[in-house]
Design an enzyme around this catalytic site. Structure first.
Site, PDB file in Angstrom:
ATOM      1  CG  HIS A 153      -1.817  -1.185   1.321  1.00 26.77           C
ATOM      2  ND1 HIS A 153      -2.978  -1.351   0.589  1.00 26.77           N
ATOM      3  CD2 HIS A 153      -1.677  -2.306   2.069  1.00 26.77           C
ATOM      4  CE1 HIS A 153      -3.531  -2.513   0.892  1.00 26.77           C
ATOM      5  NE2 HIS A 153      -2.757  -3.125   1.776  1.00 26.77           N
ATOM      6  CB  SER A 204      14.350  21.020 -14.925  1.00 25.35           C
ATOM      7  OG  SER A 204      13.553  22.194 -14.897  1.00 25.35           O
TER       8      SER A 204
END
Length: 450
Positions: free
Chosen positions: A156, A277
């Site tokens: 999870h 970036s």
């Protein structure tokens, strides 16, 4: 010609796979089918042997070097005839001469188109199988390299119990090994030849012609071709590609998670001069695994159209044709590129064992709660009581992480009145040793790798 519009995106296309779907390769396969059929017809007395030799010799010259002028000529004929196979046969006849009247005797277009597609799909499958071998080799090498490297397992998205990073990679290896077997089966199923004429009754052909062509092309004979090869075979092939794509995405998502700044247990290799970036020079983004996630979607997108192609009208229609002209190149080219990218990414994956160790203990030791629970039951405490004790101390540890009065899971346990005198510090330390979770790794690796 409409169906010659490029489907494949050059950015994600490797030449070796693109060549399979190029018109030059398709026309050479079409000729090979026609030439082999002519040879078999000559053997059965259907056409003169001399005609079969002429077809083979002059046709070989014709298709040996297919130029742009040849492609333009075929397109021009199709623009008039509105039929691709007839356009090809007309172009071929221009090089063969009078004996071209014996080409395609008793055959129908699907005999050529479907058998050719089978050849192209088996050619594509062979490349994809080689790609899978590269992925398997990279995963095996890295799994063995990090066989005993402890890392936290997650369920999870939450820290669960320790595992081995090598074991994590071995699980992906096992999945791709299964996928390789699936692709082998899908290849065998699609490697089918049909030379049975209109509506598949062999009314104008001897079944021995089909058997001859199939043997020479390395294919099996379609038991019952309703003029076309049944499309359940193709559906199984494209669904297999979709399953492989999902395996790629599962591994890509794992890498994407591990590269997150908060995790940083592994990351894609960052090349010299690479930029992450345009605005933030510090960025090192998981661009390869994100790209693989997207490419997997493209491959899976072929599964549903392939399944819908199964339901053709009566003995045949051509509703499947336009679909296959798109998904055949698209799915195989994209998957080929994705597998090659995945193999390289995993071979160069940068791994941080120290960060794995740090993350493993970042919750103050509560990830060892399962083994502590078992240790308490072995000490004589009822399981329900042991679970309550362990959970209470785990929550006390978790909720105070980073606070001045925080204590680790071990210290909280030792200070618990219900634990004191029931279990020793040494027993708790043994239960909280990450290496105990790796004691059966050798068994798993032996089962997987031999």
């Amino acid at each position: 010609m409409e169906d010659e519009i490029p489907i494949m995106v050059p950015r994600y296309t490797r030449p070796i796979m693109a060549a399979i779907w190029a018109p030059e390769n398709r026309y050479r396969i079409w000729f090979e089918i026609e030439a082999l059929a002519a040879e078999a017809m000559a053997q059965t007395g259907m056409i003169p042997e001399e005609a079969a030799r002429t077809i083979r010799e002059r046709g070989n010259v014709k298709v040996a070097t297919i130029t742009q002028a040849d492609l333009d000529r075929i397109d021009a004929i199709e623009a008039e005839t509105r039929h691709d196979v007839i356009a090809f046969l007309t172009w071929l006849a221009e090089g063969i001469g009078p004996d071209s009247r014996f080409v395609h005797q008793g055959m129908t277009s699907s005999d050529v188109l479907d058998t050719c597609l089978s050849v192209q799909m088996t050619q594509a499958a062979d490349i994809l199988l080689a790609d899978l071998d590269e992925v398997l080799a990279a995963l095996k090498a890295r799994a063995i390299e990090f066989k005993y490297t402890p890392t936290i397992g997650r369920s999870h998205g939450i820290h669960a119990e320790p595992t081995s990073f090598g074991l994590k990679l071995a699980g992906h290896y096992a999945e791709f090994a299964r996928n390789r077997k699936r692709l082998e089966q899908a290849r065998a199923e699609i490697a089918t030849c049909a030379i049975s004429g209109a509506v598949g009754t062999y009314a104008h052909l001897d079944p021995r012609i089909e058997a001859y062509v199939a043997e020479k092309l390395g294919l099996s004979v379609e038991p019952v071709s309703t003029q076309v090869i049944p499309r359940d075979r193709h559906a199984a092939f494209f669904c297999t590609l979709a399953v492989i794509a999902s395996g790629i995405e599962r591994l890509a998502i794992e890498v994407r998670h591990l590269q997150r700044s908060e995790v940083r247990e592994a990351e894609e290799f960052f090349h010299a001069g690479q930029k992450g970036s345009s605005a933030m020079p510090h960025k090192r983004n998981p661009v390869l695994s994100e790209n693989l996630t997207g490419l997997a979607r493209v491959v899976r997108a072929a599964a549903v159209p392939a399944l819908e192609n199964v339901a053709l009208w009566h003995e045949r229609d051509i509703s499947h044709s336009s679909v296959e002209r798109a998904i055949g190149p698209d799915a195989t080219v994209t998957l080929d590129f994705a597998l090659a990218r995945l193999a390289g990414m995993m071979a160069k994956l940068t791994v941080y064992p120290d960060q794995m160790s740090s993350n493993l203990e970042s919750l103050g030791g509560v990830v060892h709660s399962g083994e502590v629970l078992l240790a308490l039951t072995r000490a004589g405490i009822l399981r329900e009581d042991a679970y309550r004790i362990v959970q209470r101390n785990a929550m006390a540890t978790w909720t105070k992480l980073g606070l001045p009065d925080a204590r680790g899971f071990r210290d909280n346990l030792l200070a618990d009145p219900e634990v004191a005198g029931r279990i020793t510090a040494e027993q708790i330390d043994a239960a909280m040793d990450p290496s105990m979770h790796l004691k059966h790794v050798d068994t798993v690796f032996a089962r997987l790798f031999g």
